[in-house]
Design a protein around this motif. Structure first.
Motif, PDB file in Angstrom:
ATOM      1  N   GLU A  89       0.834  -1.202   0.000  1.00  0.00           N
ATOM      2  CA  GLU A  89       0.000   0.000   0.000  1.00  0.00           C
ATOM      3  C   GLU A  89       0.873   1.259   0.000  1.00  0.00           C
ATOM      4  O   GLU A  89       0.562   2.244  -0.682  1.00  0.00           O
ATOM      5  CB  GLU A  89      -0.919  -0.005   1.222  1.00  0.00           C
ATOM      6  N   ILE A  90       1.972   1.218   0.754  1.00  0.00           N
ATOM      7  CA  ILE A  90       2.905   2.357   0.763  1.00  0.00           C
ATOM      8  C   ILE A  90       3.498   2.535  -0.629  1.00  0.00           C
ATOM      9  O   ILE A  90       3.548   3.656  -1.150  1.00  0.00           O
ATOM     10  CB  ILE A  90       4.019   2.156   1.811  1.00  0.00           C
ATOM     11  N   ASN A  91       3.951   1.429  -1.236  1.00  0.00           N
ATOM     12  CA  ASN A  91       4.510   1.502  -2.588  1.00  0.00           C
ATOM     13  C   ASN A  91       3.516   2.145  -3.552  1.00  0.00           C
ATOM     14  O   ASN A  91       3.873   3.027  -4.328  1.00  0.00           O
ATOM     15  CB  ASN A  91       4.884   0.108  -3.099  1.00  0.00           C
ATOM     16  N   LYS A  92       2.265   1.711  -3.473  1.00  0.00           N
ATOM     17  CA  LYS A  92       1.234   2.215  -4.393  1.00  0.00           C
ATOM     18  C   LYS A  92       0.954   3.698  -4.144  1.00  0.00           C
ATOM     19  O   LYS A  92       0.950   4.504  -5.071  1.00  0.00           O
ATOM     20  CB  LYS A  92      -0.046   1.402  -4.220  1.00  0.00           C
ATOM     21  N   THR A 133      10.260  -1.749  -4.464  1.00  0.00           N
ATOM     22  CA  THR A 133      11.270  -0.719  -4.168  1.00  0.00           C
ATOM     23  C   THR A 133      11.725  -0.763  -2.722  1.00  0.00           C
ATOM     24  O   THR A 133      12.925  -0.749  -2.439  1.00  0.00           O
ATOM     25  CB  THR A 133      10.731   0.684  -4.502  1.00  0.00           C
ATOM     26  N   ILE A 134      10.784  -0.829  -1.789  1.00  0.00           N
ATOM     27  CA  ILE A 134      11.152  -0.782  -0.366  1.00  0.00           C
ATOM     28  C   ILE A 134      11.932  -2.024   0.032  1.00  0.00           C
ATOM     29  O   ILE A 134      13.007  -1.920   0.638  1.00  0.00           O
ATOM     30  CB  ILE A 134       9.896  -0.597   0.510  1.00  0.00           C
ATOM     31  N   SER A 135      11.432  -3.205  -0.301  1.00  0.00           N
ATOM     32  CA  SER A 135      12.129  -4.429   0.111  1.00  0.00           C
ATOM     33  C   SER A 135      13.470  -4.588  -0.596  1.00  0.00           C
ATOM     34  O   SER A 135      14.446  -5.026   0.008  1.00  0.00           O
ATOM     35  CB  SER A 135      11.253  -5.655  -0.129  1.00  0.00           C
ATOM     36  N   GLU A 192       8.464  10.417  -0.383  1.00  0.00           N
ATOM     37  CA  GLU A 192       7.105   9.900  -0.605  1.00  0.00           C
ATOM     38  C   GLU A 192       6.719   8.875   0.469  1.00  0.00           C
ATOM     39  O   GLU A 192       5.586   8.860   0.949  1.00  0.00           O
ATOM     40  CB  GLU A 192       6.982   9.276  -2.001  1.00  0.00           C
ATOM     41  N   ILE A 193       7.667   8.034   0.866  1.00  0.00           N
ATOM     42  CA  ILE A 193       7.402   7.037   1.913  1.00  0.00           C
ATOM     43  C   ILE A 193       7.162   7.746   3.243  1.00  0.00           C
ATOM     44  O   ILE A 193       6.237   7.400   3.984  1.00  0.00           O
ATOM     45  CB  ILE A 193       8.565   6.029   2.000  1.00  0.00           C
ATOM     46  N   ALA A 194       7.977   8.745   3.535  1.00  0.00           N
ATOM     47  CA  ALA A 194       7.792   9.519   4.775  1.00  0.00           C
ATOM     48  C   ALA A 194       6.413  10.183   4.788  1.00  0.00           C
ATOM     49  O   ALA A 194       5.745  10.219   5.827  1.00  0.00           O
ATOM     50  CB  ALA A 194       8.897  10.559   4.919  1.00  0.00           C
TER      51      ALA A 194
END
Length: 149
Positions: A24-27, A35-37, A53-55
């Motif tokens: 959900e964060i990625n989207k 990207t995150i993993s 964007e993640i922050a």
């Protein structure tokens, strides 16, 4: 030094606390699915735009994600002094206090005190010592002229 693994662990922890899945964060952040993993496995980690964007998605500071702060909400702590002439900003908001736990007791600090702690924590050890010497000098001068704590 930037450690992508710490960033990944902090994103995972905040996503768990905020009940937001990594996908959900990625989207929401508009970044690719892995990207995150994958960033934890690369020495260069993530780019600034992705971190921002993640922050935003996690309502935390980029400094927290980068392990430059232990406070995920450091982006919300007032540091700017504002306009003291119309009672705005940190200096003008002396009466406002923020609950902070110190020594397992509930102590309320003014916005000024919180701002000073934030500034103090950004300094290196030598500058922290200089600030303490200067603050003690001001305190002593204030007490000579009948000032209060």
């Amino acid at each position: 030094m930037y450690n992508p693994q710490i960033t990944y662990e902090r994103v995972k922890e905040l996503s768990r606390v905020r009940k937001i899945s990594i996908s959900e964060i990625n989207k929401t952040a508009g970044i690719s699915e892995n990207t995150i993993s994958q960033s934890a496995k690369r020495s260069e980690g993530m780019g600034a735009r992705n971190l921002y964007e993640i922050a935003q998605c996690l309502d935390c500071s980029v400094d927290y994600l980068l392990d430059r702060s232990d406070n995920p909400q450091s982006h919300k702590c007032p540091i700017a002094f504002g306009d003291i002439s119309n009672n705005n900003g940190v200096i003008g908001g002396i009466a406002n206090s923020v609950p902070v736990t110190i020594n397992n007791g509930d102590v309320h600090l003014s916005q000024n005190a919180v701002a000073m702690l934030e500034i103090f924590n950004t300094l290196d050890t030598m500058n922290q010592a200089e600030l303490l010497v200067y603050a003690n000098k001001l305190k002593n001068e204030n007490s000579k002229f009948g000032g209060t704590k």
